[in-house]
Design a protein around this motif. Structure first.
Motif, PDB file in Angstrom:
ATOM      1  N   ILE A 100       0.839  -1.200   0.000  1.00  0.00           N
ATOM      2  CA  ILE A 100       0.000   0.000   0.000  1.00  0.00           C
ATOM      3  C   ILE A 100       0.870   1.244   0.000  1.00  0.00           C
ATOM      4  O   ILE A 100       1.984   1.242   0.540  1.00  0.00           O
ATOM      5  CB  ILE A 100      -0.936  -0.019   1.232  1.00  0.00           C
ATOM      6  CG1 ILE A 100      -2.035   1.031   1.114  1.00  0.00           C
ATOM      7  CG2 ILE A 100      -0.139   0.139   2.523  1.00  0.00           C
ATOM      8  CD1 ILE A 100      -3.159   0.848   2.132  1.00  0.00           C
ATOM      9  N   HIS A 101       0.404   2.305  -0.638  1.00  0.00           N
ATOM     10  CA  HIS A 101       1.135   3.569  -0.647  1.00  0.00           C
ATOM     11  C   HIS A 101       0.795   4.395   0.583  1.00  0.00           C
ATOM     12  O   HIS A 101      -0.359   4.414   1.024  1.00  0.00           O
ATOM     13  CB  HIS A 101       0.809   4.375  -1.910  1.00  0.00           C
ATOM     14  CG  HIS A 101       1.507   3.873  -3.129  1.00  0.00           C
ATOM     15  ND1 HIS A 101       0.833   3.334  -4.204  1.00  0.00           N
ATOM     16  CD2 HIS A 101       2.828   3.821  -3.448  1.00  0.00           C
ATOM     17  CE1 HIS A 101       1.715   2.978  -5.131  1.00  0.00           C
ATOM     18  NE2 HIS A 101       2.926   3.252  -4.691  1.00  0.00           N
ATOM     19  N   GLY A 102       1.790   5.091   1.106  1.00  0.00           N
ATOM     20  CA  GLY A 102       1.577   5.900   2.289  1.00  0.00           C
ATOM     21  C   GLY A 102       1.749   7.381   2.059  1.00  0.00           C
ATOM     22  O   GLY A 102       1.893   8.145   3.027  1.00  0.00           O
ATOM     23  N   ASP A 103       1.731   7.808   0.781  1.00  0.00           N
ATOM     24  CA  ASP A 103       2.024   9.222   0.510  1.00  0.00           C
ATOM     25  C   ASP A 103       0.910   9.981  -0.199  1.00  0.00           C
ATOM     26  O   ASP A 103       1.017  11.190  -0.371  1.00  0.00           O
ATOM     27  CB  ASP A 103       3.316   9.347  -0.298  1.00  0.00           C
ATOM     28  CG  ASP A 103       3.226   8.680  -1.667  1.00  0.00           C
ATOM     29  OD1 ASP A 103       2.438   7.721  -1.821  1.00  0.00           O
ATOM     30  OD2 ASP A 103       3.948   9.111  -2.586  1.00  0.00           O
ATOM     31  N   ARG A 104      -0.153   9.321  -0.633  1.00  0.00           N
ATOM     32  CA  ARG A 104      -1.211  10.037  -1.364  1.00  0.00           C
ATOM     33  C   ARG A 104      -2.585   9.738  -0.788  1.00  0.00           C
ATOM     34  O   ARG A 104      -2.818   8.660  -0.241  1.00  0.00           O
ATOM     35  CB  ARG A 104      -1.213   9.657  -2.847  1.00  0.00           C
ATOM     36  CG  ARG A 104      -0.092  10.250  -3.658  1.00  0.00           C
ATOM     37  CD  ARG A 104      -0.305   9.932  -5.123  1.00  0.00           C
ATOM     38  NE  ARG A 104       0.835  10.328  -5.934  1.00  0.00           N
ATOM     39  CZ  ARG A 104       0.942  10.073  -7.239  1.00  0.00           C
ATOM     40  NH1 ARG A 104      -0.029   9.411  -7.847  1.00  0.00           N
ATOM     41  NH2 ARG A 104       2.005  10.468  -7.904  1.00  0.00           N
ATOM     42  N   PHE A 105      -3.478  10.685  -0.963  1.00  0.00           N
ATOM     43  CA  PHE A 105      -4.863  10.498  -0.552  1.00  0.00           C
ATOM     44  C   PHE A 105      -5.738  11.390  -1.428  1.00  0.00           C
ATOM     45  O   PHE A 105      -5.265  12.363  -2.019  1.00  0.00           O
ATOM     46  CB  PHE A 105      -5.051  10.870   0.923  1.00  0.00           C
ATOM     47  CG  PHE A 105      -4.623  12.264   1.270  1.00  0.00           C
ATOM     48  CD1 PHE A 105      -5.492  13.334   1.158  1.00  0.00           C
ATOM     49  CD2 PHE A 105      -3.323  12.508   1.683  1.00  0.00           C
ATOM     50  CE1 PHE A 105      -5.086  14.627   1.469  1.00  0.00           C
ATOM     51  CE2 PHE A 105      -2.906  13.799   2.001  1.00  0.00           C
ATOM     52  CZ  PHE A 105      -3.789  14.854   1.890  1.00  0.00           C
ATOM     53  N   VAL A 106      -6.996  11.039  -1.528  1.00  0.00           N
ATOM     54  CA  VAL A 106      -7.939  11.830  -2.317  1.00  0.00           C
ATOM     55  C   VAL A 106      -8.606  12.854  -1.407  1.00  0.00           C
ATOM     56  O   VAL A 106      -8.627  12.691  -0.182  1.00  0.00           O
ATOM     57  CB  VAL A 106      -9.005  10.930  -2.987  1.00  0.00           C
ATOM     58  CG1 VAL A 106      -8.360  10.030  -4.026  1.00  0.00           C
ATOM     59  CG2 VAL A 106      -9.746  10.108  -1.947  1.00  0.00           C
ATOM     60  N   PRO A 107      -9.160  13.930  -1.983  1.00  0.00           N
ATOM     61  CA  PRO A 107      -9.827  14.945  -1.162  1.00  0.00           C
ATOM     62  C   PRO A 107     -10.904  14.351  -0.265  1.00  0.00           C
ATOM     63  O   PRO A 107     -11.676  13.486  -0.693  1.00  0.00           O
ATOM     64  CB  PRO A 107     -10.436  15.884  -2.212  1.00  0.00           C
ATOM     65  CG  PRO A 107      -9.546  15.732  -3.405  1.00  0.00           C
ATOM     66  CD  PRO A 107      -9.146  14.287  -3.414  1.00  0.00           C
ATOM     67  N   GLY A 108     -10.925  14.773   0.977  1.00  0.00           N
ATOM     68  CA  GLY A 108     -11.920  14.296   1.925  1.00  0.00           C
ATOM     69  C   GLY A 108     -11.463  13.123   2.762  1.00  0.00           C
ATOM     70  O   GLY A 108     -12.116  12.781   3.756  1.00  0.00           O
ATOM     71  N   ALA A 109     -10.358  12.491   2.377  1.00  0.00           N
ATOM     72  CA  ALA A 109      -9.856  11.349   3.145  1.00  0.00           C
ATOM     73  C   ALA A 109      -9.237  11.822   4.458  1.00  0.00           C
ATOM     74  O   ALA A 109      -8.752  12.948   4.564  1.00  0.00           O
ATOM     75  CB  ALA A 109      -8.822  10.577   2.330  1.00  0.00           C
ATOM     76  N   ARG A 110      -9.260  10.977   5.467  1.00  0.00           N
ATOM     77  CA  ARG A 110      -8.653  11.313   6.743  1.00  0.00           C
ATOM     78  C   ARG A 110      -7.131  11.258   6.623  1.00  0.00           C
ATOM     79  O   ARG A 110      -6.583  10.354   5.993  1.00  0.00           O
ATOM     80  CB  ARG A 110      -9.131  10.350   7.829  1.00  0.00           C
ATOM     81  CG  ARG A 110     -10.619  10.485   8.143  1.00  0.00           C
ATOM     82  CD  ARG A 110     -11.021   9.556   9.263  1.00  0.00           C
ATOM     83  NE  ARG A 110     -12.431   9.712   9.611  1.00  0.00           N
ATOM     84  CZ  ARG A 110     -13.048   9.042  10.554  1.00  0.00           C
ATOM     85  NH1 ARG A 110     -12.375   8.114  11.243  1.00  0.00           N
ATOM     86  NH2 ARG A 110     -14.324   9.240  10.814  1.00  0.00           N
ATOM     87  N   THR A 111      -6.474  12.199   7.238  1.00  0.00           N
ATOM     88  CA  THR A 111      -5.018  12.278   7.141  1.00  0.00           C
ATOM     89  C   THR A 111      -4.389  12.448   8.524  1.00  0.00           C
ATOM     90  O   THR A 111      -5.069  12.718   9.511  1.00  0.00           O
ATOM     91  CB  THR A 111      -4.591  13.461   6.259  1.00  0.00           C
ATOM     92  OG1 THR A 111      -4.983  14.696   6.892  1.00  0.00           O
ATOM     93  CG2 THR A 111      -5.226  13.379   4.874  1.00  0.00           C
ATOM     94  N   MET A 112      -3.086  12.300   8.547  1.00  0.00           N
ATOM     95  CA  MET A 112      -2.300  12.607   9.726  1.00  0.00           C
ATOM     96  C   MET A 112      -1.081  13.384   9.249  1.00  0.00           C
ATOM     97  O   MET A 112      -0.673  13.272   8.083  1.00  0.00           O
ATOM     98  CB  MET A 112      -1.907  11.336  10.480  1.00  0.00           C
ATOM     99  CG  MET A 112      -1.251  10.276   9.638  1.00  0.00           C
ATOM    100  SD  MET A 112      -1.314   8.629  10.421  1.00  0.00           S
ATOM    101  CE  MET A 112      -0.705   8.960  12.062  1.00  0.00           C
ATOM    102  N   THR A 113      -0.519  14.195  10.112  1.00  0.00           N
ATOM    103  CA  THR A 113       0.584  15.060   9.713  1.00  0.00           C
ATOM    104  C   THR A 113       1.904  14.570  10.288  1.00  0.00           C
ATOM    105  O   THR A 113       1.954  13.892  11.322  1.00  0.00           O
ATOM    106  CB  THR A 113       0.347  16.505  10.155  1.00  0.00           C
ATOM    107  OG1 THR A 113       0.201  16.545  11.584  1.00  0.00           O
ATOM    108  CG2 THR A 113      -0.906  17.066   9.493  1.00  0.00           C
TER     109      THR A 113
END
Length: 287
Positions: free
Chosen positions: A191-204
């Motif tokens: 799995i990739h850990g560097d991209r997400f689509v708009p609205g997805a939950r993220t962490m900084t």
């Protein structure tokens, strides 16, 4: 991140031209065709060029234009796309491969554990998916299912050597069940850990001295299921070579610890291979 939609650049006609060139004239001719094509993208994809420039300026802490590096990044990216198709067509004998750390994944597998391989859009992960065939272990690759249907169908027709199972990311979150089942069966999940689509939950996390957003999913999966995780990369090594890198297995129930491990390794590899950073958008934009 709103500028990334999970779709491949280029039209089906462009891919057909490169596939035809590969079949008739070989990899060298396809690479030659890339020179004017990638230069065109460099000149007219202003948003992508600007995003790369800002990224490199932040990474190197300078105000240089980094023109040569940006042009090289476009060219190397094009070559990895050609390699993706060439290897899918079975042209393995044209390439040289090296690996470091594949034994770590073998150890996890032989212990009966499923394992999570976390990578990034650095180098060419799809090629790694095929190379892992040599480990003779079941491999699943999680990816966003947002390709143009006609283009995706065409690429699948050409990729006759694929040896991994795709787990498409779905809005109904059914992919989480598929991931869990694969891990419970002792299989590998990439799995990739560097991209997400708009609205997805993220962490900084701090990435080259600046706050960046990363998708929450991969790191929560590793923490929740408490499976061994490896940070892995498949990087272009010379004109016709690739090298695979993996860290030893780690286990943690803390997503912040896992994303920290990921960012630490990612920074090392980006510094060593800056021309293979293939995120052509403002990576530091807010979610």
């Amino acid at each position: 991140m709103s500028s990334w939609e999970g779709k491949s650049k280029g039209s089906i006609l462009g891919y057909r031209i490169f596939v035809w060139s590969l079949k008739i004239f070989g990899i060298r001719s396809a690479y030659a065709l890339l020179v004017p094509v990638t230069y065109f993208y460099y000149l007219f994809s202003k948003r992508a060029s600007s995003a790369l420039r800002e990224f490199y300026q932040n990474m190197y802490q300078d105000n240089k234009s980094h023109t040569k590096l940006i042009r090289k990044t476009f060219l190397v990216f094009g070559r990895t796309l050609v390699d993706r198709v060439a290897l899918g067509m079975g042209m393995y004998e044209k390439y040289k491969f090296k690996s470091t750390g594949r034994e770590y994944m073998r150890e996890s597998y032989e212990q009966g554990n499923g394992s999570l391989l976390i990578s990034a859009h650095l180098g060419n992960w799809e090629i790694a998916g095929n190379l892992l065939e040599q480990l003779e272990m079941p491999v699943n690759v999680v990816m966003l299912d947002a390709e143009n249907e006609q283009l995706k169908s065409y690429l699948q027709q050409q990729n006759k050597q694929a040896t991994f199972t795709v787990i498409p990311i779905k809005n109904d979150m059914s992919h989480l069940l598929a991931i869990r089942i694969a891990l419970q069966k002792g299989e590998i999940v990439c799995i990739h850990g560097d991209r997400f689509v708009p609205g997805a939950r993220t962490m900084t996390a701090d990435f080259f001295g600046k706050e960046a957003h990363f998708p929450q999913g991969p790191f929560q999966v590793a923490a929740k299921f408490k499976v061994p995780y490896h940070i892995v990369f498949a990087l272009k090594d010379g004109k016709y070579g690739y090298k695979f890198f993996s860290t030893p297995a780690r286990i943690s129930n803390d997503p912040n610890k896992i994303v920290g491990d990921f960012v630490e390794e990612l920074e090392k590899q980006v510094l060593s291979h800056p021309e293979q950073w293939f995120n052509f958008y403002n990576f530091y934009a807010q979610a």
